[in-house]
Write a protein that holds these residues in place. Structure first.
Motif, PDB file in Angstrom:
ATOM      1  N   GLU A 182      95.691  84.718 113.686  1.00 35.57           N
ATOM      2  CA  GLU A 182      97.137  84.944 111.817  1.00 35.57           C
ATOM      3  C   GLU A 182      97.631  83.218 111.707  1.00 35.57           C
ATOM      4  O   GLU A 182      98.343  83.327 110.639  1.00 35.57           O
ATOM      5  CB  GLU A 182      98.259  85.197 112.815  1.00 35.57           C
ATOM      6  CG  GLU A 182      97.830  86.440 113.462  1.00 35.57           C
ATOM      7  CD  GLU A 182      99.089  87.683 114.484  1.00 35.57           C
ATOM      8  OE1 GLU A 182      99.199  88.943 114.499  1.00 35.57           O
ATOM      9  OE2 GLU A 182     100.232  86.880 114.853  1.00 35.57           O
ATOM     10  N   VAL A 183      97.618  82.373 111.953  1.00 32.86           N
ATOM     11  CA  VAL A 183      98.115  80.984 112.128  1.00 32.86           C
ATOM     12  C   VAL A 183      96.980  80.464 111.310  1.00 32.86           C
ATOM     13  O   VAL A 183      97.309  79.942 109.571  1.00 32.86           O
ATOM     14  CB  VAL A 183      98.369  79.950 113.073  1.00 32.86           C
ATOM     15  CG1 VAL A 183      98.451  78.852 112.497  1.00 32.86           C
ATOM     16  CG2 VAL A 183      99.112  80.836 113.945  1.00 32.86           C
ATOM     17  N   ALA A 205     105.942  84.677 119.352  1.00 31.84           N
ATOM     18  CA  ALA A 205     105.014  83.331 119.730  1.00 31.84           C
ATOM     19  C   ALA A 205     104.436  83.436 118.264  1.00 31.84           C
ATOM     20  O   ALA A 205     104.238  82.301 118.286  1.00 31.84           O
ATOM     21  CB  ALA A 205     104.622  83.844 120.282  1.00 31.84           C
ATOM     22  N   HIS A 206     103.824  84.662 117.919  1.00 29.69           N
ATOM     23  CA  HIS A 206     102.871  83.866 116.487  1.00 29.69           C
ATOM     24  C   HIS A 206     103.511  83.286 115.490  1.00 29.69           C
ATOM     25  O   HIS A 206     103.124  83.347 114.966  1.00 29.69           O
ATOM     26  CB  HIS A 206     101.163  84.988 116.649  1.00 29.69           C
ATOM     27  CG  HIS A 206     100.555  85.480 117.714  1.00 29.69           C
ATOM     28  ND1 HIS A 206     100.005  86.529 117.299  1.00 29.69           N
ATOM     29  CD2 HIS A 206     100.445  85.143 118.691  1.00 29.69           C
ATOM     30  CE1 HIS A 206      99.345  87.155 118.798  1.00 29.69           C
ATOM     31  NE2 HIS A 206     100.278  85.790 119.370  1.00 29.69           N
ATOM     32  N   ALA A 207     104.338  84.138 115.498  1.00 23.88           N
ATOM     33  CA  ALA A 207     105.690  83.688 113.819  1.00 23.88           C
ATOM     34  C   ALA A 207     105.979  82.682 114.161  1.00 23.88           C
ATOM     35  O   ALA A 207     105.682  81.841 113.124  1.00 23.88           O
ATOM     36  CB  ALA A 207     106.930  85.182 113.870  1.00 23.88           C
ATOM     37  N   GLU A 246     107.410  96.267 118.812  1.00 25.83           N
ATOM     38  CA  GLU A 246     106.784  94.480 118.936  1.00 25.83           C
ATOM     39  C   GLU A 246     107.181  93.992 117.458  1.00 25.83           C
ATOM     40  O   GLU A 246     107.422  92.627 117.348  1.00 25.83           O
ATOM     41  CB  GLU A 246     105.388  94.973 119.241  1.00 25.83           C
ATOM     42  CG  GLU A 246     104.518  94.679 120.303  1.00 25.83           C
ATOM     43  CD  GLU A 246     105.279  96.437 120.607  1.00 25.83           C
ATOM     44  OE1 GLU A 246     105.273  96.988 119.840  1.00 25.83           O
ATOM     45  OE2 GLU A 246     105.382  96.648 122.087  1.00 25.83           O
ATOM     46  N   SER A 247     106.881  94.837 116.348  1.00 19.12           N
ATOM     47  CA  SER A 247     107.278  94.428 115.182  1.00 19.12           C
ATOM     48  C   SER A 247     108.418  93.632 115.228  1.00 19.12           C
ATOM     49  O   SER A 247     109.144  93.383 113.785  1.00 19.12           O
ATOM     50  CB  SER A 247     107.000  95.423 114.171  1.00 19.12           C
ATOM     51  OG  SER A 247     105.729  95.748 114.037  1.00 19.12           O
ATOM     52  N   CYS A 248     109.243  94.611 115.614  1.00 19.68           N
ATOM     53  CA  CYS A 248     111.230  94.005 115.229  1.00 19.68           C
ATOM     54  C   CYS A 248     111.205  93.253 116.059  1.00 19.68           C
ATOM     55  O   CYS A 248     111.959  92.451 115.357  1.00 19.68           O
ATOM     56  CB  CYS A 248     111.528  95.920 115.602  1.00 19.68           C
ATOM     57  SG  CYS A 248     111.568  96.766 115.020  1.00 19.68           S
ATOM     58  N   GLN A 249     110.576  92.375 117.485  1.00 21.01           N
ATOM     59  CA  GLN A 249     110.831  91.525 117.708  1.00 21.01           C
ATOM     60  C   GLN A 249     109.746  90.561 116.432  1.00 21.01           C
ATOM     61  O   GLN A 249     110.751  89.620 116.641  1.00 21.01           O
ATOM     62  CB  GLN A 249     110.370  91.618 118.996  1.00 21.01           C
ATOM     63  CG  GLN A 249     110.811  92.459 120.278  1.00 21.01           C
ATOM     64  CD  GLN A 249     110.230  92.728 121.297  1.00 21.01           C
ATOM     65  OE1 GLN A 249     108.862  92.372 121.348  1.00 21.01           O
ATOM     66  NE2 GLN A 249     110.962  93.120 122.302  1.00 21.01           N
ATOM     67  N   VAL A 250     108.978  90.806 116.157  1.00 18.70           N
ATOM     68  CA  VAL A 250     108.655  89.377 114.792  1.00 18.70           C
ATOM     69  C   VAL A 250     109.395  89.130 113.989  1.00 18.70           C
ATOM     70  O   VAL A 250     109.414  87.925 113.769  1.00 18.70           O
ATOM     71  CB  VAL A 250     107.142  89.996 114.519  1.00 18.70           C
ATOM     72  CG1 VAL A 250     106.434  89.744 113.175  1.00 18.70           C
ATOM     73  CG2 VAL A 250     105.554  90.422 115.942  1.00 18.70           C
ATOM     74  N   GLY A 258     114.190  81.219 108.941  1.00 22.05           N
ATOM     75  CA  GLY A 258     114.156  81.273 107.834  1.00 22.05           C
ATOM     76  C   GLY A 258     113.468  81.713 106.660  1.00 22.05           C
ATOM     77  O   GLY A 258     113.080  81.784 105.689  1.00 22.05           O
ATOM     78  N   MET A 259     112.636  82.594 106.948  1.00 18.76           N
ATOM     79  CA  MET A 259     111.705  83.251 106.506  1.00 18.76           C
ATOM     80  C   MET A 259     111.632  84.486 105.804  1.00 18.76           C
ATOM     81  O   MET A 259     112.728  85.775 106.674  1.00 18.76           O
ATOM     82  CB  MET A 259     110.091  83.987 107.390  1.00 18.76           C
ATOM     83  CG  MET A 259     109.301  84.525 106.924  1.00 18.76           C
ATOM     84  SD  MET A 259     107.952  84.507 107.166  1.00 18.76           S
ATOM     85  CE  MET A 259     107.230  82.577 107.830  1.00 18.76           C
TER      86      MET A 259
END
Length: 512
Positions: A182-183, A205-207, A246-250, A258-259
């Motif tokens: 992802e990075v 964490a990836h975000a 999980e997507s909600c946490q992302v 700020g994205m």
């Protein structure tokens, strides 16, 4: 005779060169952000019924599986948590959210020339998807997509006038570690294009790692927050009517960083959404309204794109039908709902169920792209390059899609009717003692570039000239252009010092 032929061919070559030269923005017949909205597949009464049904679904059915943090945010804003674990959204809460939601989003590019202003019926076309295969047009086969393929797609998109943004169109399947993949996807896209980029993360964490990389690219956190040039494509729901925990946490992590967020509801009509076009739109609208409440409960006014993204389904086989007329209606109807709410919105267009860039792919992609644009859809995602109902991506189709979208945008621009375009003065001049035709008149020559979109690769020659030119094949021409683009260094590449710093901080899989 030879001299006359030479003069004629030389003049024709000069005219062709002039037409091929980039036009000044003020003269371009089509451009990003043209106003659509002339097509209405829903009547005002039907829109009101869809709105009322979505509000009823939110109030009576609600959504399950929100993370505890989301429950805390949304109940504090006015949602209610039932004994069955479902969050329900009173009409007053939804209306209050709609009243304070961000209506004028700018999606920044690293180059400000590529900024996209999302409001009203301003139309933009770009890529998206998570294809797991690349289409090999020479062997007519599919293979796993790689990080290099993603980077090449970004480099190609950078050069195409009618591809306005690059949302990650494929998965880098050659990187096993998910965080690294992802990075590296962020790196590959940003190193390939200065246009706005969209990507996704599977873990908060990836975000945060991706955002840390973006701080480096931008020149610091402050510069990033001033002009965030990457948005988060977030499947915050698992249709029907459940939050994706999980997507909600992302999403919360991306908002904190700020994205901008694309609230993406992607139900399959007949499987995870009602089989009717109207019902699928109702569910997508309800889910995205819940997402809008969520985002504004976390950070009021945070930039969020209303991503009603229902897909069509072939009920005979269960296969997705991204290239169908039903899909075109779904996206056009969703665009009207975005206009009703006056919210920046996005949906799909341009998906081909065909496996190769052939006639089927052409009609499938053009149908939904034109209807989405005419409906005033702000962001037309997956508009070029997507095959096999999003399973495959094709670089050559991305290039061909640039021509196709140019024609779609010309339809979006519509017909200007004024004293000049009605052309009565021209008719008098030509018909009353004039040459009897409009070829070469000052008015015709003066408007030929501003009024008409000319394909870069599409062939409009006569059969005789086509044969004299060696009977060129459209896909072969796209392949040649791809090779030419990739042989030239990208204008988006990072300077060597920054690239060295990034490679020291992250494990980058692309070769230097």
């Amino acid at each position: 005779m030879n001299q006359m032929t030479s003069r004629r061919s030389g003049g024709r070559a000069a005219r062709r060169a002039s037409r091929a030269a980039p036009l000044d923005d003020t003269l371009r017949p089509v451009r990003p952000g043209m106003e659509g909205g002339t097509l209405n597949v829903l009547t005002p009464a039907q829109i009101e019924k869809i709105h009322a049904a979505a509000l009823e679904a939110l109030d009576q059915i609600g959504l399950a599986d929100a993370p505890q943090s989301g429950i805390d945010y949304m109940t504090a804003a006015g949602a209610t948590l039932g004994g069955d674990g479902r969050l329900r959204f009173p009409r007053a809460l939804v209306e209050d959210t709609l009243a304070r939601a961000n209506r004028g989003i700018t999606l920044h590019g690293r180059d400000p020339a590529h900024d996209l202003r999302l409001s009203g019926t301003r139309v933009h076309y770009g890529t998206a998807g998570a294809a797991v295969h690349m289409v090999d047009i020479e062997g007519k086969q599919y293979r796993d997509s790689t990080l290099q393929d993603l980077h090449d797609a970004a480099r190609i998109a950078e050069t195409l006038e009618n591809i306005h943004f690059l949302q990650r169109p494929m998965v880098a399947r050659d990187i096993e570690d998910t965080c690294e993949m992802e990075v590296n996807s962020v790196y590959a896209c940003c190193a390939g294009t200065t246009k706005h980029v969209g990507t996704s993360f599977s873990d908060p964490a990836h975000a945060r790692e991706g955002i840390r990389l973006l701080h480096m690219i931008a020149g610091g956190e402050g510069a990033w927050r001033d002009r965030p040039f990457v948005s988060n494509s977030n499947c915050f729901v698992v249709p029907p009517m459940k939050f994706a925990t999980e997507s909600c946490q992302v999403m919360e992590a991306c908002i904190e960083g700020g994205m901008p967020v694309l609230l993406l509801s992607a139900g399959m009509a007949g499987a995870t959404a009602p089989s009717t076009v109207a019902g699928a739109i109702v569910q997508a609208v309800a889910e995205c309204l819940a997402g809008l409440v969520y985002v504004n409960a976390v950070s009021p006014g945070h930039p969020a794109i209303f991503g009603t993204w229902p897909f069509g389904l072939d009920l005979r086989t269960g296969a997705m039908t991204g290239g169908s007329g039903e899909q075109a209606l779904l996206s056009a109807g969703c665009a009207q709902m975005h206009r009703f709410y006056d919210l920046p919105g996005g949906a799909v267009g341009g998906i081909a169920d065909s496996k190769l860039p052939d006639m089927q792919a052409g009609w499938e992609a053009m149908c939904s792209n034109v209807m989405a644009g005419l409906s005033g859809l702000n962001m037309v995602y997956e508009a070029a390059g997507m095959h096999a109902s999003l399973l495959g991506f094709c670089h050559e189709s991305l290039i061909l899609g640039d021509d196709m979208i140019g024609q779609a945008l010309r339809c979006v621009r519509g017909i200007e009717v004024d004293d000049e375009t009605l052309a009565l003065d021209q008719m008098r001049e030509v018909c009353l003692g004039g040459p009897g035709h409009y070829l070469g008149t000052a008015a015709t020559l003066g408007r030929m570039q501003a009024d008409h979109v000319y394909p870069s690769l599409g062939d409009r020659t006569s059969p005789k000239e086509w044969a004299e030119n060696g009977k060129p094949d459209l896909v072969d021409k796209a392949r040649a252009r791809k090779e030419a683009i990739l042989a030239t260094p990208s204008a988006a590449r990072f300077n060597p010092m920054l690239d060295a710093e990034i490679r020291k901080a992250f494990k980058i899989h692309l070769p230097m």
